[in-house]
Design an enzyme around this catalytic site. Structure first.
Site, PDB file in Angstrom:
ATOM      1  N   ASN A 175       0.960  -1.263   0.455  1.00  0.00           N
ATOM      2  CA  ASN A 175      -0.120   0.062  -0.143  1.00  0.00           C
ATOM      3  C   ASN A 175       1.116   1.462   0.062  1.00  0.00           C
ATOM      4  O   ASN A 175       1.512   1.638   0.958  1.00  0.00           O
ATOM      5  CB  ASN A 175      -0.980  -0.168   1.457  1.00  0.00           C
ATOM      6  CG  ASN A 175      -1.783   1.518   1.072  1.00  0.00           C
ATOM      7  OD1 ASN A 175      -1.992   1.364   0.028  1.00  0.00           O
ATOM      8  ND2 ASN A 175      -2.502   1.418   2.262  1.00  0.00           N
ATOM      9  N   TRP A 176       1.369   1.540  -1.434  1.00  0.00           N
ATOM     10  CA  TRP A 176       2.143   2.749  -1.039  1.00  0.00           C
ATOM     11  C   TRP A 176       1.117   3.662  -0.889  1.00  0.00           C
ATOM     12  O   TRP A 176       1.802   5.613  -0.919  1.00  0.00           O
ATOM     13  CB  TRP A 176       2.158   3.522  -3.014  1.00  0.00           C
ATOM     14  CG  TRP A 176       3.123   1.703  -3.333  1.00  0.00           C
ATOM     15  CD1 TRP A 176       3.254   0.951  -2.535  1.00  0.00           C
ATOM     16  CD2 TRP A 176       3.403   2.062  -4.662  1.00  0.00           C
ATOM     17  NE1 TRP A 176       4.102   0.483  -3.533  1.00  0.00           N
ATOM     18  CE2 TRP A 176       4.461   0.540  -4.998  1.00  0.00           C
ATOM     19  CE3 TRP A 176       3.082   2.903  -6.108  1.00  0.00           C
ATOM     20  CZ2 TRP A 176       4.477   0.584  -5.704  1.00  0.00           C
ATOM     21  CZ3 TRP A 176       4.158   2.125  -7.508  1.00  0.00           C
ATOM     22  CH2 TRP A 176       4.708   1.581  -7.357  1.00  0.00           C
ATOM     23  N   LYS A 177      -0.069   4.223  -0.163  1.00  0.00           N
ATOM     24  CA  LYS A 177      -0.187   6.116   0.241  1.00  0.00           C
ATOM     25  C   LYS A 177      -0.450   6.629  -0.263  1.00  0.00           C
ATOM     26  O   LYS A 177      -0.042   6.779  -1.346  1.00  0.00           O
ATOM     27  CB  LYS A 177      -0.257   5.609   1.559  1.00  0.00           C
ATOM     28  CG  LYS A 177      -0.212   4.596   2.376  1.00  0.00           C
ATOM     29  CD  LYS A 177      -0.027   4.586   4.355  1.00  0.00           C
ATOM     30  CE  LYS A 177      -0.234   3.228   4.127  1.00  0.00           C
ATOM     31  NZ  LYS A 177      -0.442   3.126   6.450  1.00  0.00           N
ATOM     32  N   HIS A 201      -9.730   0.770   5.568  1.00  0.00           N
ATOM     33  CA  HIS A 201      -8.184   0.697   6.143  1.00  0.00           C
ATOM     34  C   HIS A 201      -8.628   1.749   7.384  1.00  0.00           C
ATOM     35  O   HIS A 201      -8.886   3.279   7.082  1.00  0.00           O
ATOM     36  CB  HIS A 201      -7.274   1.562   5.005  1.00  0.00           C
ATOM     37  CG  HIS A 201      -5.585   1.496   5.623  1.00  0.00           C
ATOM     38  ND1 HIS A 201      -5.295   2.596   6.738  1.00  0.00           N
ATOM     39  CD2 HIS A 201      -5.265   0.792   5.775  1.00  0.00           C
ATOM     40  CE1 HIS A 201      -4.542   2.554   6.460  1.00  0.00           C
ATOM     41  NE2 HIS A 201      -4.178   1.068   5.572  1.00  0.00           N
ATOM     42  N   GLU A 240      -6.958   4.615   8.165  1.00  0.00           N
ATOM     43  CA  GLU A 240      -7.090   5.514   7.904  1.00  0.00           C
ATOM     44  C   GLU A 240      -7.860   6.960   7.296  1.00  0.00           C
ATOM     45  O   GLU A 240      -8.446   7.438   7.455  1.00  0.00           O
ATOM     46  CB  GLU A 240      -5.844   6.386   7.103  1.00  0.00           C
ATOM     47  CG  GLU A 240      -3.907   6.170   8.018  1.00  0.00           C
ATOM     48  CD  GLU A 240      -3.191   5.531   6.904  1.00  0.00           C
ATOM     49  OE1 GLU A 240      -1.920   5.072   7.648  1.00  0.00           O
ATOM     50  OE2 GLU A 240      -2.950   5.268   5.428  1.00  0.00           O
ATOM     51  N   GLU A 286      -4.795  -4.915  10.675  1.00  0.00           N
ATOM     52  CA  GLU A 286      -4.052  -3.963  11.388  1.00  0.00           C
ATOM     53  C   GLU A 286      -4.151  -3.145  12.412  1.00  0.00           C
ATOM     54  O   GLU A 286      -5.458  -2.341  12.807  1.00  0.00           O
ATOM     55  CB  GLU A 286      -4.383  -2.639   9.960  1.00  0.00           C
ATOM     56  CG  GLU A 286      -3.269  -3.059   8.663  1.00  0.00           C
ATOM     57  CD  GLU A 286      -3.637  -2.488   7.399  1.00  0.00           C
ATOM     58  OE1 GLU A 286      -2.894  -2.352   7.366  1.00  0.00           O
ATOM     59  OE2 GLU A 286      -4.730  -1.539   7.472  1.00  0.00           O
ATOM     60  N   GLY A 332       2.695   2.634  10.678  1.00  0.00           N
ATOM     61  CA  GLY A 332       3.888   3.476  10.604  1.00  0.00           C
ATOM     62  C   GLY A 332       4.347   3.951  12.287  1.00  0.00           C
ATOM     63  O   GLY A 332       4.922   5.143  11.978  1.00  0.00           O
ATOM     64  N   SER A 334       3.777  -2.137   9.779  1.00  0.00           N
ATOM     65  CA  SER A 334       5.590  -2.338  10.914  1.00  0.00           C
ATOM     66  C   SER A 334       5.791  -3.494  10.295  1.00  0.00           C
ATOM     67  O   SER A 334       6.759  -3.783  11.097  1.00  0.00           O
ATOM     68  CB  SER A 334       5.293  -1.808  12.027  1.00  0.00           C
ATOM     69  OG  SER A 334       5.224  -0.733  12.297  1.00  0.00           O
ATOM     70  N   GLY A 359       2.690  -1.210   4.616  1.00  0.00           N
ATOM     71  CA  GLY A 359       2.919  -0.151   4.301  1.00  0.00           C
ATOM     72  C   GLY A 359       4.528   0.733   3.353  1.00  0.00           C
ATOM     73  O   GLY A 359       4.761   0.517   2.415  1.00  0.00           O
ATOM     74  N   GLY A 360       4.764   1.420   5.113  1.00  0.00           N
ATOM     75  CA  GLY A 360       6.037   2.180   4.694  1.00  0.00           C
ATOM     76  C   GLY A 360       7.136   1.432   4.070  1.00  0.00           C
ATOM     77  O   GLY A 360       7.993   1.749   3.046  1.00  0.00           O
TER      78      GLY A 360
END
Length: 258
Positions: free
Chosen positions: A9-11, A95, A97, A167, A173, A212, A233-234
């Site tokens: 997930n590049w967000k 998600h 977010e 999640e 993050g 993470s 994610g990151g």
């Protein structure tokens, strides 16, 4: 057997040039991996460009969200039909977010889940608790509520047509990660909750861990019996890191049905 899935997930990160460079760095080493599934979810404006690069490869294209409506006067929204038109195979829904920052409800996530299925996309339903909810021992009740919204709206069989991603919000993050056993405990709860409605669906349901996940902990997480891969994610923004996570999925033992 359940096949591992790793989805990046590049967000809201990167440019067109950097996104193209990233996927071109990921694809050659991942092309050699044939015992797991892989996907990337770029920002909306880059879906078509990244889709052209991954076309015909073993890396699928996914979207980070979709609209709960088919079409109409919904400025700024993107429909499931449009995503399918761009070559998407997956769509993330619910998600944390989207829920936390944009105020989306369980019902909205359930509607989006249904829209993804309607248009031939595989929804990746995100569920998980905040730090306050975990400290209040409310993890299971929160996750159950989020799952139940989809079961009530779409039916238990529809859950089997998608993917669930656990999640824990407190681990997204932040650099904090649930221990493999903490992840396993919630994944087992999710599978058990779905089994109460349909055991056959629960046995084959892919449940990802997201929070993470890194190259250094992926193998331990993926070794858990109910952890079927990761929503990354990151770490998905660094080609070497993401490829290492994909290799961990490739090397993980196949998961026997529950």
């Amino acid at each position: 057997m359940r096949v591992k899935l790793v989805a990046g997930n590049w967000k809201m990160n990167g440019s067109l040039a950097s996104s193209q460079a990233l996927i071109r760095a990921i694809m050659p080493p991942v092309a050699a991996l044939n015992r797991a599934r892989f996907a990337v979810c770029p920002p909306y404006p880059y879906l078509a460009a990244i889709g052209q690069v991954v076309q015909g490869s073993n890396v699928a294209l996914g979207a980070q969200d979709l609209c709960q409506f088919d079409d109409g006067a919904y400025t700024g929204a993107v429909s499931g039909a449009m995503l399918a038109d761009c070559g998407c195979r997956y769509a993330i829904v619910g998600h944390s977010e989207r829920r936390g920052v944009f105020g989306e409800s369980d019902e909205a996530a359930a509607l989006k889940y249904g829209q993804a299925l309607k248009h031939g996309l595989t929804p990746i339903l995100c569920v998980g608790e905040t730090l306050a909810e975990r400290e209040a021992n409310a993890t299971e009740s929160v996750v159950a509520r989020q799952l139940e919204a989809v079961v009530k709206r779409c039916g238990a069989a529809a859950v089997g047509q998608g993917v669930v991603a656990y999640e824990p919000v407190w681990a997204i993050g932040t650099g904090k990660t649930a221990t493999p056993q903490q992840a396993q405990d919630v994944h087992a709860f999710i599978r058990g909750r779905i089994a109460a409605a349909d055991r056959g669906v629960a046995e084959t349901l892919t449940i990802l861990y997201g929070g993470s996940v890194k190259a250094g902990n992926a193998a331990q997480l993926f070794a858990m019996p109910d952890v079927d891969g990761g929503l990354i994610g990151g770490a998905s923004l660094a080609a070497d890191e993401f490829v290492a996570i994909c290799r961990a999925a490739q090397d993980a033992k196949e998961t026997v049905k529950a």
